[in-house]
Design an enzyme around this catalytic site. Structure first.
Site, PDB file in Angstrom:
ATOM      1  CD  GLU A  44      -2.483   0.964   2.826  1.00  0.00           C
ATOM      2  OE1 GLU A  44      -3.553   2.037   2.981  1.00  0.00           O
ATOM      3  OE2 GLU A  44      -2.392  -0.033   3.675  1.00  0.00           O
ATOM      4  CE  LYS A 115      -7.460   1.411   3.561  1.00  0.00           C
ATOM      5  NZ  LYS A 115      -6.253   1.298   4.277  1.00  0.00           N
ATOM      6  CB  CYS A 148      -4.703  -1.929   4.036  1.00  0.00           C
ATOM      7  SG  CYS A 148      -3.842  -2.079   5.563  1.00  0.00           S
TER       8      CYS A 148
END
Length: 271
Positions: A44, A115, A148
Protein backbone atom coordinates in the site's frame (compact mmCIF):
# COMPACT_ATOMS: atom_id res chain seq x y z
CA UNK A 1 -3.40 -27.90 -14.18
CA UNK A 2 -2.15 -24.49 -15.28
CA UNK A 3 -0.43 -22.53 -12.51
CA UNK A 4 -0.20 -18.77 -12.05
CA UNK A 5 3.05 -17.56 -10.50
CA UNK A 6 2.48 -14.68 -8.08
CA UNK A 7 5.07 -12.67 -6.14
CA UNK A 8 4.47 -10.49 -3.08
CA UNK A 9 7.53 -8.30 -2.54
CA UNK A 10 7.66 -6.80 0.94
CA UNK A 11 9.47 -3.46 0.74
CA UNK A 12 10.19 -0.36 2.84
CA UNK A 13 9.34 2.81 0.92
CA UNK A 14 10.52 6.19 2.21
CA UNK A 15 7.92 8.76 3.16
CA UNK A 16 7.72 11.46 0.49
CA UNK A 17 10.74 10.20 -1.48
CA UNK A 18 8.96 9.34 -4.70
CA UNK A 19 12.16 9.04 -6.75
CA UNK A 20 13.62 6.48 -4.34
CA UNK A 21 10.34 4.60 -4.22
CA UNK A 22 10.06 4.44 -8.02
CA UNK A 23 13.55 2.97 -8.20
CA UNK A 24 12.65 0.50 -5.45
CA UNK A 25 9.56 -0.69 -7.32
CA UNK A 26 11.42 -1.02 -10.60
CA UNK A 27 14.03 -3.26 -8.99
CA UNK A 28 11.28 -5.34 -7.42
CA UNK A 29 9.26 -5.71 -10.63
CA UNK A 30 12.31 -6.71 -12.64
CA UNK A 31 13.29 -9.25 -9.99
CA UNK A 32 9.81 -10.80 -10.11
CA UNK A 33 9.93 -11.00 -13.90
CA UNK A 34 13.28 -12.79 -13.69
CA UNK A 35 11.48 -15.49 -11.67
CA UNK A 36 8.89 -15.83 -14.46
CA UNK A 37 6.20 -14.28 -12.28
CA UNK A 38 2.99 -13.34 -14.07
CA UNK A 39 1.66 -11.12 -11.25
CA UNK A 40 3.51 -9.01 -8.69
CA UNK A 41 1.82 -7.35 -5.69
CA UNK A 42 3.56 -4.48 -3.89
CA UNK A 43 2.59 -2.68 -0.63
CA UNK A 44 0.00 0.00 0.00
CA UNK A 45 1.21 3.52 -0.85
CA UNK A 46 4.56 2.11 -2.00
CA UNK A 47 4.92 5.09 -4.34
CA UNK A 48 4.78 7.65 -1.52
CA UNK A 49 5.15 6.14 1.93
CA UNK A 50 2.34 6.13 4.47
CA UNK A 51 2.75 8.25 7.62
CA UNK A 52 1.87 11.68 6.27
CA UNK A 53 1.66 14.55 8.72
CA UNK A 54 -1.25 16.18 6.92
CA UNK A 55 -3.09 16.54 3.63
CA UNK A 56 -0.61 19.12 2.34
CA UNK A 57 2.30 16.71 2.67
CA UNK A 58 0.32 13.90 1.07
CA UNK A 59 -0.68 16.13 -1.83
CA UNK A 60 2.96 17.05 -2.42
CA UNK A 61 3.85 13.35 -2.79
CA UNK A 62 0.76 12.43 -4.82
CA UNK A 63 0.65 11.68 -8.53
CA UNK A 64 -2.03 11.52 -11.17
CA UNK A 65 -2.69 8.38 -13.15
CA UNK A 66 -0.40 9.60 -15.92
CA UNK A 67 2.36 10.61 -13.50
CA UNK A 68 5.92 9.25 -13.51
CA UNK A 69 5.30 6.22 -11.28
CA UNK A 70 2.32 4.77 -13.12
CA UNK A 71 3.99 5.59 -16.43
CA UNK A 72 7.00 3.55 -15.28
CA UNK A 73 4.78 0.67 -14.16
CA UNK A 74 2.99 0.68 -17.52
CA UNK A 75 6.27 0.51 -19.44
CA UNK A 76 7.58 -2.30 -17.21
CA UNK A 77 4.36 -4.29 -17.48
CA UNK A 78 4.50 -4.08 -21.27
CA UNK A 79 8.22 -4.78 -21.56
CA UNK A 80 8.30 -7.67 -19.08
CA UNK A 81 4.86 -9.18 -19.69
CA UNK A 82 3.88 -8.94 -16.02
CA UNK A 83 0.77 -7.71 -14.21
CA UNK A 84 1.54 -5.16 -11.49
CA UNK A 85 -0.71 -4.42 -8.51
CA UNK A 86 0.65 -1.67 -6.27
CA UNK A 87 -0.44 1.21 -4.08
CA UNK A 88 0.01 4.91 -4.77
CA UNK A 89 -1.12 8.27 -3.44
CA UNK A 90 -3.46 9.49 -6.16
CA UNK A 91 -3.85 13.21 -6.83
CA UNK A 92 -7.48 14.17 -7.30
CA UNK A 93 -9.08 17.51 -8.09
CA UNK A 94 -9.47 20.43 -5.66
CA UNK A 95 -6.38 19.52 -3.63
CA UNK A 96 -7.70 16.11 -2.59
CA UNK A 97 -5.85 12.78 -2.56
CA UNK A 98 -6.89 9.12 -2.49
CA UNK A 99 -5.23 6.03 -1.11
CA UNK A 100 -5.31 4.09 -4.38
CA UNK A 101 -4.06 0.91 -5.99
CA UNK A 102 -3.28 0.32 -9.65
CA UNK A 103 -3.60 -2.89 -11.63
CA UNK A 104 -1.40 -2.53 -14.69
CA UNK A 105 -1.59 -5.13 -17.47
CA UNK A 106 0.96 -5.85 -20.20
CA UNK A 107 -1.66 -4.75 -22.74
CA UNK A 108 -1.41 -1.23 -21.31
CA UNK A 109 -4.82 -1.31 -19.66
CA UNK A 110 -4.87 0.43 -16.28
CA UNK A 111 -7.45 -0.20 -13.55
CA UNK A 112 -7.42 2.03 -10.46
CA UNK A 113 -9.22 1.38 -7.18
CA UNK A 114 -9.59 3.96 -4.41
CA UNK A 115 -9.67 2.62 -0.85
CA UNK A 116 -13.24 2.75 0.40
CA UNK A 117 -12.65 2.00 4.09
CA UNK A 118 -10.15 4.40 5.63
CA UNK A 119 -8.16 3.44 8.70
CA UNK A 120 -7.66 5.80 11.66
CA UNK A 121 -5.92 9.06 10.62
CA UNK A 122 -6.35 8.21 6.94
CA UNK A 123 -9.78 9.82 7.39
CA UNK A 124 -8.05 13.15 8.03
CA UNK A 125 -6.06 13.00 4.78
CA UNK A 126 -7.63 10.83 2.09
CA UNK A 127 -10.90 11.03 0.23
CA UNK A 128 -12.58 7.62 0.45
CA UNK A 129 -13.47 5.76 -2.72
CA UNK A 130 -17.13 5.09 -3.48
CA UNK A 131 -16.86 2.27 -6.04
CA UNK A 132 -16.86 -1.48 -5.34
CA UNK A 133 -13.62 -3.45 -5.66
CA UNK A 134 -12.90 -4.03 -9.33
CA UNK A 135 -12.56 -7.54 -10.74
CA UNK A 136 -10.59 -7.51 -13.99
CA UNK A 137 -10.72 -10.24 -16.60
CA UNK A 138 -6.99 -10.45 -17.40
CA UNK A 139 -5.11 -12.77 -19.74
CA UNK A 140 -4.19 -14.99 -16.75
CA UNK A 141 -7.45 -15.00 -14.81
CA UNK A 142 -9.98 -12.81 -13.03
CA UNK A 143 -8.13 -10.57 -10.57
CA UNK A 144 -9.80 -8.47 -7.87
CA UNK A 145 -8.22 -5.62 -5.95
CA UNK A 146 -8.65 -3.84 -2.63
CA UNK A 147 -6.47 -2.18 0.00
CA UNK A 148 -5.56 -3.09 3.60
CA UNK A 149 -8.46 -2.27 5.98
CA UNK A 150 -10.93 -3.15 3.20
CA UNK A 151 -10.02 -6.78 3.96
CA UNK A 152 -11.53 -6.46 7.44
CA UNK A 153 -14.99 -5.81 6.01
CA UNK A 154 -16.20 -9.30 4.99
CA UNK A 155 -19.06 -7.87 2.94
CA UNK A 156 -16.51 -6.02 0.79
CA UNK A 157 -14.41 -9.12 0.18
CA UNK A 158 -17.58 -11.02 -0.66
CA UNK A 159 -18.34 -8.49 -3.42
CA UNK A 160 -15.12 -9.42 -5.21
CA UNK A 161 -15.81 -13.12 -4.69
CA UNK A 162 -19.37 -12.85 -6.04
CA UNK A 163 -17.93 -11.00 -9.05
CA UNK A 164 -16.00 -14.23 -9.70
CA UNK A 165 -12.50 -13.14 -8.76
CA UNK A 166 -10.06 -16.04 -8.90
CA UNK A 167 -7.37 -14.05 -7.11
CA UNK A 168 -7.75 -11.05 -4.83
CA UNK A 169 -4.65 -8.81 -4.70
CA UNK A 170 -4.35 -6.48 -1.72
CA UNK A 171 -1.57 -3.95 -1.15
CA UNK A 172 -1.48 -3.44 2.63
CA UNK A 173 0.37 -1.54 5.38
CA UNK A 174 -0.36 -3.39 8.63
CA UNK A 175 0.84 -1.38 11.66
CA UNK A 176 2.33 -3.68 14.27
CA UNK A 177 0.56 -3.85 17.60
CA UNK A 178 0.48 -5.96 20.76
CA UNK A 179 -0.75 -9.56 20.57
CA UNK A 180 -0.62 -12.56 22.90
CA UNK A 181 2.63 -14.48 23.02
CA UNK A 182 2.77 -17.09 20.30
CA UNK A 183 -0.12 -15.66 18.30
CA UNK A 184 0.22 -14.65 14.66
CA UNK A 185 -1.01 -11.22 13.56
CA UNK A 186 -4.80 -11.15 13.31
CA UNK A 187 -4.55 -9.47 9.91
CA UNK A 188 -3.06 -12.67 8.47
CA UNK A 189 -5.75 -14.79 10.12
CA UNK A 190 -8.47 -12.63 8.56
CA UNK A 191 -6.94 -13.05 5.11
CA UNK A 192 -6.98 -16.81 5.55
CA UNK A 193 -10.60 -16.73 6.72
CA UNK A 194 -11.69 -14.55 3.80
CA UNK A 195 -10.03 -16.92 1.34
CA UNK A 196 -11.63 -19.99 2.89
CA UNK A 197 -15.20 -18.71 3.13
CA UNK A 198 -15.10 -17.61 -0.50
CA UNK A 199 -12.80 -20.28 -1.97
CA UNK A 200 -10.66 -17.56 -3.52
CA UNK A 201 -6.89 -17.07 -3.64
CA UNK A 202 -5.63 -13.94 -1.85
CA UNK A 203 -2.24 -12.25 -2.12
CA UNK A 204 -1.72 -9.52 0.50
CA UNK A 205 1.57 -7.63 0.30
CA UNK A 206 2.68 -5.81 3.45
CA UNK A 207 5.59 -3.46 4.07
CA UNK A 208 8.31 -3.39 6.72
CA UNK A 209 10.53 -0.80 8.36
CA UNK A 210 9.96 1.94 10.92
CA UNK A 211 8.29 5.10 9.61
CA UNK A 212 7.80 8.10 11.90
CA UNK A 213 7.47 5.97 15.01
CA UNK A 214 5.30 3.26 13.46
CA UNK A 215 6.54 -0.28 12.86
CA UNK A 216 4.87 -2.65 10.46
CA UNK A 217 3.87 -6.29 10.79
CA UNK A 218 5.80 -7.45 7.75
CA UNK A 219 3.15 -10.10 7.32
CA UNK A 220 2.81 -10.56 3.57
CA UNK A 221 0.93 -13.73 2.70
CA UNK A 222 -0.31 -15.67 -0.30
CA UNK A 223 -3.25 -17.93 0.59
CA UNK A 224 -4.93 -20.75 -1.33
CA UNK A 225 -8.65 -21.24 -1.94
CA UNK A 226 -8.97 -23.34 1.22
CA UNK A 227 -7.45 -20.59 3.37
CA UNK A 228 -4.04 -22.18 3.85
CA UNK A 229 -0.86 -20.15 3.34
CA UNK A 230 1.28 -20.96 0.34
CA UNK A 231 3.92 -18.34 1.21
CA UNK A 232 4.51 -15.95 4.07
CA UNK A 233 1.93 -15.89 6.89
CA UNK A 234 4.19 -14.81 9.75
CA UNK A 235 5.53 -11.52 11.02
CA UNK A 236 8.91 -11.11 9.31
CA UNK A 237 9.69 -7.37 9.28
CA UNK A 238 12.40 -7.38 6.63
CA UNK A 239 12.56 -7.37 2.86
CA UNK A 240 10.96 -10.57 1.61
CA UNK A 241 10.08 -11.86 -1.83
CA UNK A 242 7.30 -14.42 -1.45
CA UNK A 243 6.56 -16.63 -4.47
CA UNK A 244 3.65 -19.03 -5.00
CA UNK A 245 2.26 -20.97 -7.94
CA UNK A 246 -1.54 -20.86 -7.87
CA UNK A 247 -3.90 -23.38 -9.51
CA UNK A 248 -6.51 -20.72 -10.16
CA UNK A 249 -9.05 -23.22 -11.48
CA UNK A 250 -9.59 -24.34 -7.87
CA UNK A 251 -11.15 -20.96 -7.09
CA UNK A 252 -13.91 -21.64 -9.61
CA UNK A 253 -15.11 -24.65 -7.64
CA UNK A 254 -17.11 -23.29 -4.70
CA UNK A 255 -18.33 -26.67 -3.43
CA UNK A 256 -17.06 -27.76 -0.01
CA UNK A 257 -19.10 -30.97 0.22
CA UNK A 258 -21.53 -32.92 -1.92
CA UNK A 259 -24.31 -30.66 -0.65
CA UNK A 260 -22.61 -27.35 0.22
CA UNK A 261 -21.54 -24.41 -1.91
CA UNK A 262 -19.96 -21.37 -0.24
CA UNK A 263 -22.02 -18.90 -2.24
CA UNK A 264 -25.25 -20.73 -3.04
CA UNK A 265 -25.69 -21.61 0.63
CA UNK A 266 -26.04 -17.94 1.48
CA UNK A 267 -29.51 -16.79 2.53
CA UNK A 268 -29.34 -13.00 2.23
CA UNK A 269 -33.05 -12.65 2.94
CA UNK A 270 -32.39 -13.75 6.52
CA UNK A 271 -29.49 -11.41 7.20
Amino acid sequence: MTLLRVVCHQLAPRIGDTHYNRTLTERSIRAAASLNAQVIVLPELVQSGYMFTDLEEAHEASETRDGPTLSLWKSLAQALGIIIVAGFCERLSAGRVANSAALVEPSGRLTVYRKAHLWDREKLIFTAGDAPPPVVDTAVGRIGMMICYDLELPEWVRLAALAEADLLCAPVNWPDGPRPVGERPAEIVRVQANAAVNRMFIAACDRYGEERGVNWVGGSVIVDADGYPLAGAASQPMEQQWVADLPLAQARNKSISDHNHVHRDRRPGLY
